[in-house]
Design a protein around this motif. Structure first.
Motif, short mmCIF file in Angstrom:
data_model
loop_
_atom_site.label_atom_id
_atom_site.label_comp_id
_atom_site.label_asym_id
_atom_site.label_seq_id
_atom_site.Cartn_x
_atom_site.Cartn_y
_atom_site.Cartn_z
N ASP A 146 -13.96 -10.53 -17.50
CA ASP A 146 -12.49 -9.63 -17.59
C ASP A 146 -12.59 -8.97 -18.84
OD1 ASP A 146 -11.46 -12.24 -16.31
OD2 ASP A 146 -10.82 -13.38 -18.59
N ARG A 147 -12.66 -8.85 -19.57
CA ARG A 147 -13.92 -7.80 -20.67
C ARG A 147 -14.16 -6.75 -19.56
NH1 ARG A 147 -15.52 -10.46 -26.11
NH2 ARG A 147 -15.76 -8.33 -26.64
N LEU A 148 -15.51 -6.98 -19.33
CA LEU A 148 -15.75 -5.89 -18.95
C LEU A 148 -14.95 -4.99 -17.48
CD1 LEU A 148 -19.32 -7.28 -18.15
CD2 LEU A 148 -18.31 -5.69 -19.98
N LEU A 149 -14.64 -5.41 -17.02
CA LEU A 149 -13.69 -5.07 -15.97
C LEU A 149 -12.57 -3.98 -16.69
CD1 LEU A 149 -14.09 -7.74 -13.49
CD2 LEU A 149 -14.56 -5.17 -12.55
N ASP A 150 -11.92 -5.05 -17.50
CA ASP A 150 -11.00 -4.14 -18.18
C ASP A 150 -10.89 -3.32 -18.78
OD1 ASP A 150 -7.88 -4.23 -19.69
OD2 ASP A 150 -8.83 -4.01 -21.43
N ALA A 151 -12.65 -3.13 -19.66
CA ALA A 151 -12.80 -1.53 -19.73
C ALA A 151 -13.37 -0.85 -18.45
CB ALA A 151 -14.01 -1.75 -20.56
N CYS A 152 -13.64 -1.08 -17.61
CA CYS A 152 -14.40 0.00 -16.42
C CYS A 152 -13.25 -0.02 -15.95
CB CYS A 152 -15.00 -1.01 -15.71
SG CYS A 152 -17.05 -1.41 -16.30
N ASP A 153 -12.16 -0.23 -15.61
CA ASP A 153 -10.80 -0.24 -15.22
C ASP A 153 -10.07 0.55 -15.74
OD1 ASP A 153 -11.57 -1.97 -12.54
OD2 ASP A 153 -10.44 -3.35 -13.04
N ARG A 154 -10.59 0.67 -17.03
CA ARG A 154 -8.78 1.94 -17.42
C ARG A 154 -9.47 3.08 -17.53
NH1 ARG A 154 -10.27 -0.03 -22.92
NH2 ARG A 154 -9.32 -2.30 -22.29
N TYR A 155 -10.86 3.19 -16.83
CA TYR A 155 -11.03 4.27 -16.75
C TYR A 155 -11.96 5.16 -15.12
CZ TYR A 155 -11.71 4.49 -22.02
OH TYR A 155 -11.55 4.33 -23.29
N GLY A 156 -11.96 4.19 -14.73
CA GLY A 156 -12.34 4.02 -13.15
C GLY A 156 -13.63 4.03 -12.56
N VAL A 157 -14.40 3.38 -13.33
CA VAL A 157 -15.93 3.65 -13.66
C VAL A 157 -16.25 1.93 -12.64
CG1 VAL A 157 -18.10 3.29 -14.44
CG2 VAL A 157 -16.06 4.76 -15.47
N PRO A 158 -16.69 2.10 -11.96
CA PRO A 158 -17.38 0.37 -10.77
C PRO A 158 -18.08 -0.04 -11.45
CG PRO A 158 -18.08 2.45 -9.58
CD PRO A 158 -17.54 2.82 -10.22
N LEU A 159 -18.10 -1.21 -11.11
CA LEU A 159 -18.68 -2.16 -11.89
C LEU A 159 -19.56 -2.67 -11.07
CD1 LEU A 159 -19.81 -3.66 -14.66
CD2 LEU A 159 -18.01 -5.49 -14.05
N ILE A 160 -20.97 -2.73 -11.00
CA ILE A 160 -22.35 -3.32 -10.47
C ILE A 160 -22.72 -5.19 -11.48
CG2 ILE A 160 -24.28 -3.67 -9.49
CD1 ILE A 160 -23.71 -0.73 -8.55
N GLU A 161 -22.90 -6.36 -10.54
CA GLU A 161 -22.75 -7.15 -11.49
C GLU A 161 -24.35 -7.91 -11.06
OE1 GLU A 161 -21.87 -12.33 -11.65
OE2 GLU A 161 -20.58 -10.62 -9.93
N ASP A 162 -25.19 -7.30 -11.68
CA ASP A 162 -26.45 -7.78 -11.12
C ASP A 162 -26.80 -9.57 -11.91
OD1 ASP A 162 -29.57 -8.61 -11.14
OD2 ASP A 162 -30.39 -6.95 -12.39
N ALA A 163 -26.60 -11.01 -10.26
CA ALA A 163 -26.30 -11.60 -10.73
C ALA A 163 -27.71 -12.41 -10.24
CB ALA A 163 -25.01 -12.80 -10.07
N ALA A 164 -28.52 -11.62 -10.36
CA ALA A 164 -29.74 -12.37 -9.75
C ALA A 164 -30.66 -13.84 -10.52
CB ALA A 164 -30.93 -10.99 -10.20
N GLU A 165 -30.11 -14.29 -11.65
CA GLU A 165 -30.78 -15.22 -11.57
C GLU A 165 -29.07 -16.12 -12.36
OE1 GLU A 165 -32.26 -13.81 -15.74
OE2 GLU A 165 -32.96 -12.08 -15.30
N ALA A 166 -28.76 -16.02 -11.45
CA ALA A 166 -27.02 -16.54 -11.79
C ALA A 166 -26.20 -17.52 -10.68
CB ALA A 166 -26.08 -15.93 -12.24
#
Length: 371
Positions: A146-166
């Motif tokens: 929630d917090r990461l996407l809020d920050a990324c969306d505010r500046y139009g920076v794409p987020l990639i989720e490395d869920a390799a372990e999850a």
């Protein structure tokens, strides 16, 4: 009876995977693509809750293609957690970009959303935003999306989720791998499910999936002869390995249950120790159970006693900003990740770990603490 070696997180395969593998072999679908590959992608896409999945030769390959999809090019920067395995940062460097490392949040050990937001704000003011942000779901626990996407969306920076372990973990009831532009999974031999190697890119974006699939097959154009308009990669998973993965996915709930039981056993039996915190926003898959010693000397003593009793254990990840290969990269924060490395121990957590072997691990840790 002589005790055998206890491994940190060995593959857990059954007769189901064997039957599916032999069925694929007997059908002669040995080439890179085939019906098991399609079925495996569909299974994982449904499990993760996304529309598209592209099975690949490794999680690192999936990271590489996800970064290409995010538009990362030579000279760009990408925010990356310092506390992670080297593959996360290596994939950035493959594209000629530079990782900017960010410290961990003490409440989850994942990338600190406050530091990410602050770094994005500062870089926006300077007119040099990163091309992407990578979050890693550390040891099977999701980052705070929630917090990461809020920050990324505010500046139009794409987020990639490395869920390799999850795989199988959740964040606010949403599956790991379903956040951002694309998610990345790993099926390496030590992961919660394995295909003996391999990985997957998962996404809701059909364009990302189509482009990743194209690049993963040497970027060959759909014409009778071999036509290439861009550089591609030999990244597709084989049909035989996908058959193994199909069986592993069916058994994933039982594997998570077993690893969770091991975590609870360790936490009760080693009640005086500090464990990796479980964040209140989701459910981890407990891929690895990690504890913190009081200091580096005690950490090394625990590792030494375990090794002396034929038990594999590992230090926590050494942060990327402390790695010689990345010594010239920018680091935001640093003391949290450095302290986890200085004191962290990853205990054997495999889903086939027996009650006897768990007691051996606990006895060895206790002996080290009492030494």
């Amino acid at each position: 009876m002589t005790d055998t070696r206890i491994w940190l997180s060995p593959p857990d395969v059954s007769d189901l995977e064997r039957k599916l593998l032999l069925k694929a072999f007997d059908s002669n679908w040995v080439a890179p693509v085939g019906p098991d590959l399609d079925a495996f992608e569909s299974q994982v896409a449904e499990l993760v809750g996304v529309r598209h999945a592209v099975a690949l030769s490794s999680g690192t390959a999936a990271l590489h293609l996800a970064l290409i999809a995010a538009g990362v090019r030579r000279g760009d920067t990408v925010l990356v957690p310092s506390f992670t395995f080297a593959a996360t940062a290596n994939a950035v460097v493959y594209l000629g970009a530079r990782p900017v490392f960010v410290d961990s949040a003490p409440e989850s050990w994942n990338i600190d959303p406050e530091l990410v937001a602050e770094e994005l704000r500062l870089r926006a003011e300077q007119g040099r935003l990163p091309r992407a942000v990578i979050a890693v779901d550390m040891y099977g626990q999701c980052a705070d999306y929630d917090r990461l996407l809020d920050a990324c969306d505010r500046y139009g920076v794409p987020l990639i989720e490395d869920a390799a372990e999850a795989l199988g973990a959740t964040y606010r009831d949403r599956p790991a791998g379903s956040f951002g532009l694309a998610g990345v999974l790993s099926f390496n031999g030590n992961k919660i499910i394995t295909t003996g190697g391999g990985g997957m890119l998962v996404t809701d974006d059909s364009r990302v999936a189509k482009h990743a699939r194209h690049l993963a097959t040497q970027a060959r154009e759909p014409v009778p002869h071999y036509e290439h308009r861009m550089v591609g990669y030999n990244y597709r998973l084989s049909n035989l390995l996908a058959a193994v993965g199909r069986g592993q996915v069916q058994r994933l709930p039982q594997m998570i249950e077993a690893r969770t039981a091991t975590f609870e056993y360790y936490r009760a039996a080693l009640a005086g120790m500090e464990f990796m915190p479980v964040a209140g926003y989701g459910t981890p898959n407990h891929w690895l159970t990690c504890v913190l010693a009081t200091d580096e000397r005690q950490r090394d003593r625990i590792l030494g006693v375990l090794n002396g009793r034929d038990i594999e254990a590992r230090p926590a990840w050494k942060p990327m900003h402390l790695q010689p290969v990345f010594q010239d990269c920018v680091m935001r924060g640093g003391p949290v990740a450095a302290d986890i490395f200085r004191r962290g121990v990853c205990l054997p957590s495999g889903s086939a770990l027996s009650a006897h072997d768990r007691s051996r691990v606990v006895a060895a840790v206790r002996a080290a603490l009492e030494a």
